[in-house]
Design a protein around this motif. Structure first.
Motif, PDB file in Angstrom:
ATOM      1  N   VAL A 164      46.333  52.367 -59.932  1.00  0.00           N
ATOM      2  CA  VAL A 164      45.456  52.536 -58.882  1.00  0.00           C
ATOM      3  C   VAL A 164      44.844  51.023 -58.354  1.00  0.00           C
ATOM      4  CG1 VAL A 164      43.278  53.292 -58.259  1.00  0.00           C
ATOM      5  CG2 VAL A 164      44.737  54.760 -59.689  1.00  0.00           C
ATOM      6  N   LYS A 165      44.709  50.166 -59.389  1.00  0.00           N
ATOM      7  CA  LYS A 165      44.009  48.679 -58.987  1.00  0.00           C
ATOM      8  C   LYS A 165      45.120  48.123 -57.998  1.00  0.00           C
ATOM      9  CE  LYS A 165      42.714  45.859 -61.901  1.00  0.00           C
ATOM     10  NZ  LYS A 165      42.320  45.022 -63.082  1.00  0.00           N
ATOM     11  N   THR A 166      46.294  48.114 -58.491  1.00  0.00           N
ATOM     12  CA  THR A 166      47.390  47.638 -57.641  1.00  0.00           C
ATOM     13  C   THR A 166      47.578  48.404 -56.123  1.00  0.00           C
ATOM     14  OG1 THR A 166      48.718  47.111 -59.478  1.00  0.00           O
ATOM     15  CG2 THR A 166      49.764  46.993 -57.432  1.00  0.00           C
ATOM     16  N   VAL A 167      47.780  49.479 -56.320  1.00  0.00           N
ATOM     17  CA  VAL A 167      47.862  50.359 -55.140  1.00  0.00           C
ATOM     18  C   VAL A 167      46.445  50.006 -53.967  1.00  0.00           C
ATOM     19  CG1 VAL A 167      48.212  52.268 -53.704  1.00  0.00           C
ATOM     20  CG2 VAL A 167      49.490  51.981 -55.766  1.00  0.00           C
ATOM     21  N   SER A 168      45.309  50.151 -54.656  1.00  0.00           N
ATOM     22  CA  SER A 168      43.950  49.931 -54.109  1.00  0.00           C
ATOM     23  C   SER A 168      44.052  48.502 -53.285  1.00  0.00           C
ATOM     24  CB  SER A 168      42.771  50.333 -54.882  1.00  0.00           C
ATOM     25  OG  SER A 168      42.763  51.416 -55.432  1.00  0.00           O
ATOM     26  N   ALA A 169      44.320  47.627 -53.992  1.00  0.00           N
ATOM     27  CA  ALA A 169      44.474  46.235 -53.341  1.00  0.00           C
ATOM     28  C   ALA A 169      45.369  46.192 -52.169  1.00  0.00           C
ATOM     29  CB  ALA A 169      44.689  45.196 -54.553  1.00  0.00           C
ATOM     30  N   GLU A 170      46.427  46.852 -52.152  1.00  0.00           N
ATOM     31  CA  GLU A 170      47.470  46.664 -50.981  1.00  0.00           C
ATOM     32  C   GLU A 170      46.935  47.399 -49.799  1.00  0.00           C
ATOM     33  OE1 GLU A 170      49.799  44.921 -50.304  1.00  0.00           O
ATOM     34  OE2 GLU A 170      50.400  44.094 -52.390  1.00  0.00           O
ATOM     35  N   ILE A 171      46.438  48.565 -50.296  1.00  0.00           N
ATOM     36  CA  ILE A 171      45.468  49.411 -49.058  1.00  0.00           C
ATOM     37  C   ILE A 171      44.592  48.610 -48.361  1.00  0.00           C
ATOM     38  CG2 ILE A 171      44.322  51.489 -48.647  1.00  0.00           C
ATOM     39  CD1 ILE A 171      45.856  53.067 -50.768  1.00  0.00           C
ATOM     40  N   GLY A 172      43.850  47.844 -49.327  1.00  0.00           N
ATOM     41  CA  GLY A 172      42.374  46.945 -48.559  1.00  0.00           C
ATOM     42  C   GLY A 172      42.997  45.904 -47.693  1.00  0.00           C
ATOM     43  N   ARG A 173      44.203  45.641 -48.060  1.00  0.00           N
ATOM     44  CA  ARG A 173      44.884  44.526 -46.991  1.00  0.00           C
ATOM     45  C   ARG A 173      45.398  44.850 -45.736  1.00  0.00           C
ATOM     46  NH1 ARG A 173      46.777  43.017 -52.255  1.00  0.00           N
ATOM     47  NH2 ARG A 173      45.566  41.282 -53.215  1.00  0.00           N
ATOM     48  N   LEU A 174      45.512  46.286 -45.749  1.00  0.00           N
ATOM     49  CA  LEU A 174      46.145  46.660 -44.458  1.00  0.00           C
ATOM     50  C   LEU A 174      45.150  46.422 -43.265  1.00  0.00           C
ATOM     51  CD1 LEU A 174      47.252  50.200 -45.726  1.00  0.00           C
ATOM     52  CD2 LEU A 174      48.768  48.097 -45.077  1.00  0.00           C
ATOM     53  N   PRO A 175      45.524  46.368 -42.026  1.00  0.00           N
ATOM     54  CA  PRO A 175      44.595  46.162 -40.874  1.00  0.00           C
ATOM     55  C   PRO A 175      43.553  47.413 -40.668  1.00  0.00           C
ATOM     56  CG  PRO A 175      46.768  46.626 -40.197  1.00  0.00           C
ATOM     57  CD  PRO A 175      46.915  46.381 -41.603  1.00  0.00           C
ATOM     58  N   LYS A 176      44.215  48.579 -40.868  1.00  0.00           N
ATOM     59  CA  LYS A 176      43.469  49.581 -40.685  1.00  0.00           C
ATOM     60  C   LYS A 176      43.580  50.601 -42.063  1.00  0.00           C
ATOM     61  CE  LYS A 176      42.829  53.758 -37.682  1.00  0.00           C
ATOM     62  NZ  LYS A 176      43.468  54.417 -36.492  1.00  0.00           N
ATOM     63  N   MET A 177      42.614  51.208 -42.504  1.00  0.00           N
ATOM     64  CA  MET A 177      42.689  52.246 -43.712  1.00  0.00           C
ATOM     65  C   MET A 177      43.111  53.438 -43.323  1.00  0.00           C
ATOM     66  SD  MET A 177      39.560  53.071 -46.652  1.00  0.00           S
ATOM     67  CE  MET A 177      40.066  54.443 -47.614  1.00  0.00           C
ATOM     68  N   PRO A 178      44.134  54.001 -43.845  1.00  0.00           N
ATOM     69  CA  PRO A 178      44.573  55.537 -43.735  1.00  0.00           C
ATOM     70  C   PRO A 178      43.515  56.242 -44.503  1.00  0.00           C
ATOM     71  CG  PRO A 178      45.967  54.387 -45.348  1.00  0.00           C
ATOM     72  CD  PRO A 178      45.016  53.296 -44.972  1.00  0.00           C
ATOM     73  N   PHE A 179      43.819  57.582 -44.533  1.00  0.00           N
ATOM     74  CA  PHE A 179      43.400  58.533 -45.447  1.00  0.00           C
ATOM     75  C   PHE A 179      44.109  58.112 -46.614  1.00  0.00           C
ATOM     76  CE2 PHE A 179      41.521  62.392 -42.947  1.00  0.00           C
ATOM     77  CZ  PHE A 179      40.766  61.460 -41.973  1.00  0.00           C
ATOM     78  N   VAL A 180      43.295  58.472 -47.859  1.00  0.00           N
ATOM     79  CA  VAL A 180      43.685  58.141 -49.059  1.00  0.00           C
ATOM     80  C   VAL A 180      43.199  59.209 -49.957  1.00  0.00           C
ATOM     81  CG1 VAL A 180      43.831  56.523 -51.018  1.00  0.00           C
ATOM     82  CG2 VAL A 180      43.466  55.515 -48.967  1.00  0.00           C
ATOM     83  N   GLY A 181      44.309  59.701 -50.717  1.00  0.00           N
ATOM     84  CA  GLY A 181      44.025  60.761 -51.717  1.00  0.00           C
ATOM     85  C   GLY A 181      44.490  60.381 -52.842  1.00  0.00           C
ATOM     86  N   VAL A 182      43.266  60.335 -53.947  1.00  0.00           N
ATOM     87  CA  VAL A 182      43.524  60.015 -55.388  1.00  0.00           C
ATOM     88  C   VAL A 182      43.979  61.107 -56.137  1.00  0.00           C
ATOM     89  CG1 VAL A 182      42.768  58.723 -57.420  1.00  0.00           C
ATOM     90  CG2 VAL A 182      42.295  57.942 -55.105  1.00  0.00           C
ATOM     91  N   VAL A 207      38.302  56.851 -58.627  1.00  0.00           N
ATOM     92  CA  VAL A 207      38.019  56.892 -57.186  1.00  0.00           C
ATOM     93  C   VAL A 207      36.891  55.633 -56.999  1.00  0.00           C
ATOM     94  CG1 VAL A 207      36.736  58.113 -55.207  1.00  0.00           C
ATOM     95  CG2 VAL A 207      38.526  59.261 -56.679  1.00  0.00           C
ATOM     96  N   PRO A 208      35.791  55.807 -57.662  1.00  0.00           N
ATOM     97  CA  PRO A 208      34.863  54.444 -57.549  1.00  0.00           C
ATOM     98  C   PRO A 208      35.688  53.205 -57.863  1.00  0.00           C
ATOM     99  CG  PRO A 208      34.097  56.407 -58.995  1.00  0.00           C
ATOM    100  CD  PRO A 208      35.165  56.648 -58.884  1.00  0.00           C
ATOM    101  N   MET A 209      36.269  53.234 -58.863  1.00  0.00           N
ATOM    102  CA  MET A 209      37.024  51.840 -58.897  1.00  0.00           C
ATOM    103  C   MET A 209      37.910  51.553 -57.770  1.00  0.00           C
ATOM    104  SD  MET A 209      39.802  50.748 -61.917  1.00  0.00           S
ATOM    105  CE  MET A 209      41.100  51.512 -61.191  1.00  0.00           C
ATOM    106  N   ALA A 210      38.676  52.453 -57.220  1.00  0.00           N
ATOM    107  CA  ALA A 210      39.469  52.195 -55.953  1.00  0.00           C
ATOM    108  C   ALA A 210      38.674  51.585 -54.687  1.00  0.00           C
ATOM    109  CB  ALA A 210      40.270  53.370 -55.521  1.00  0.00           C
ATOM    110  N   ALA A 211      37.495  52.267 -54.647  1.00  0.00           N
ATOM    111  CA  ALA A 211      36.340  52.007 -53.587  1.00  0.00           C
ATOM    112  C   ALA A 211      36.044  50.524 -53.701  1.00  0.00           C
ATOM    113  CB  ALA A 211      35.375  53.023 -53.655  1.00  0.00           C
ATOM    114  N   GLU A 212      35.572  50.237 -54.778  1.00  0.00           N
ATOM    115  CA  GLU A 212      35.053  48.702 -55.034  1.00  0.00           C
ATOM    116  C   GLU A 212      36.209  47.873 -54.900  1.00  0.00           C
ATOM    117  OE1 GLU A 212      32.138  47.945 -55.581  1.00  0.00           O
ATOM    118  OE2 GLU A 212      31.635  50.138 -55.466  1.00  0.00           O
ATOM    119  N   LEU A 213      37.487  48.185 -55.095  1.00  0.00           N
ATOM    120  CA  LEU A 213      38.633  47.088 -55.087  1.00  0.00           C
ATOM    121  C   LEU A 213      38.728  46.940 -53.577  1.00  0.00           C
ATOM    122  CD1 LEU A 213      40.954  48.260 -57.792  1.00  0.00           C
ATOM    123  CD2 LEU A 213      40.353  45.773 -57.261  1.00  0.00           C
ATOM    124  N   MET A 214      38.870  47.891 -52.837  1.00  0.00           N
ATOM    125  CA  MET A 214      39.062  47.975 -51.392  1.00  0.00           C
ATOM    126  C   MET A 214      38.040  47.018 -50.742  1.00  0.00           C
ATOM    127  SD  MET A 214      40.437  51.849 -50.407  1.00  0.00           S
ATOM    128  CE  MET A 214      41.983  52.518 -51.557  1.00  0.00           C
TER     129      MET A 214
END
Length: 335
Positions: free
Chosen positions: A120-138, A147-154
């Motif tokens: 989740v950390k690896t994927v969340s970091a990559e999503i955070g680098r996208l120019p626009k955030m997509p819908f993300v379902g964990v 989910v809270p961890m992913a949010a903080e990473l992004m």
């Protein structure tokens, strides 16, 4: 804020129509047991114009080849390895995180969290680098902490919109709906039982008092019903001789994905999800969520006529949920 809704307004597999627009969906962990089932369902989903499968497992190319044998109007692309993650995510409207070990009875939430954290950390970091955030379902477990961890990473990386991050808890609603219908000898699709709070055996709270249609279940029957909903992972795993639920979970993810795609296509829709929400003293909470193309609009609240028993288990669940959320955020502090 109290929001009153009739259960007949909720989008279900029966009532969701395909969106006119078409979207790219990326399944991260698509070679996993749940990932393969989800990918199979999405392969012929009319609203999906491009299905992307990503995994670090060496079996991923074989999964993509199998899916390519299924006639569909959507294009299909597969990627393997962390180095290809950015390419897999680029252009996605909906990203589903379904990889990582499954939660099994006897394995603590902490052990499951440790096993799935890196994914989740690896994927969340990559999503955070996208120019626009997509819908993300964990979907990876334990959702309460990941989910809270992913949010903080992004947030730390860059791009983040809390309205677009969901822990997929549809399976809790489906189980409650089916058990309730079976108990009353009714078609499950004609029943609705709100399931709120978190997503674990200690934090899932079915609200029988708010069920539609109404019920005359005894206190003993209600307590047994709640126990069944909470223990279903264990029940299924024992029946499968140690293998975790996967088919029903994948169906729940598909229901979530269809509703998310309907919302992205311009329709108001509902999902059962775990989202940022501090109405009850927690920063995250699960329940019925109205969404549109921008993500979360509002969560349904049930504050009237909740039974004394439900108030008791909700209070206990909230105490545990706060610990789960803190555990997810604490991992980032340690790192």
């Amino acid at each position: 804020m109290l929001v009153t809704r009739k259960f007949s307004n909720i989008l279900t597999p029966r009532t969701i129509n395909s969106s006119v627009r078409s979207f790219q969906v990326c399944v991260m962990g698509g070679a996993s047991e749940i990932g393969q089932a989800v990918s199979l369902m999405l392969r012929t989903e009319p609203a999906v114009s491009r299905l992307v499968i990503h995994d670090t497992w060496e079996t991923a190319p074989g999964v993509v080849i199998e899916l390519s044998h299924i006639p569909a109007n959507s294009t299909l692309k597969g990627y393997v390895g962390e180095a290809t993650m950015k390419r897999a995510l680029d252009g996605s409207d909906l990203v589903l995180l379904v990889g990582g070990p499954l939660k099994t009875p006897g394995v603590s939430d902490k052990a499951c969290l440790d096993a799935n954290t890196e994914f989740v950390k690896t994927v969340s970091a990559e999503i955070g680098r996208l120019p626009k955030m997509p819908f993300v379902g964990v979907v990876a477990e334990p959702i309460n902490s990941l989910v809270p961890m992913a949010a903080e990473l992004m947030r730390n990386v860059g791009t983040f919109d809390g309205r677009k991050l969901f822990g997929v808890t549809t399976i809790d609603w489906i189980r409650a709906q089916t058990l309730f219908g079976t108990h009353h000898g009714m078609p499950p699709e004609d029943c609705f039982v709100p399931v709120i709070c978190g997503h674990s055996d200690k934090t899932t709270v079915p609200l029988v008092s708010q069920a539609r249609p109404g019920t005359n279940m005894t206190d003993t029957e209600i307590q047994k019903f709640v126990s069944q909903v909470r223990r279903y992972d264990e029940i299924v795993t024992l029946a499968k001789h140690g293998r975790s639920p996967s088919v029903s979970v994948a169906h729940g993810v598909h229901v979530f994905a269809r509703a998310a795609l309907a919302a992205l296509g311009g329709r108001d829709a509902h999902v059962h999800a775990y989202i940022e929400n501090n109405d009850l003293g927690t920063s995250y909470f699960s329940g019925l969520v109205q969404i549109d193309s921008n993500g979360v609009k509002e969560m349904t609240r049930y504050t009237d006529d909740i039974s004394e028993y439900e108030c008791q288990i909700l209070e206990e669940a909230l105490a545990q949920l706060r610990k789960d959320v803190a555990m997810g955020k604490k991992i980032l502090e340690v790192d």
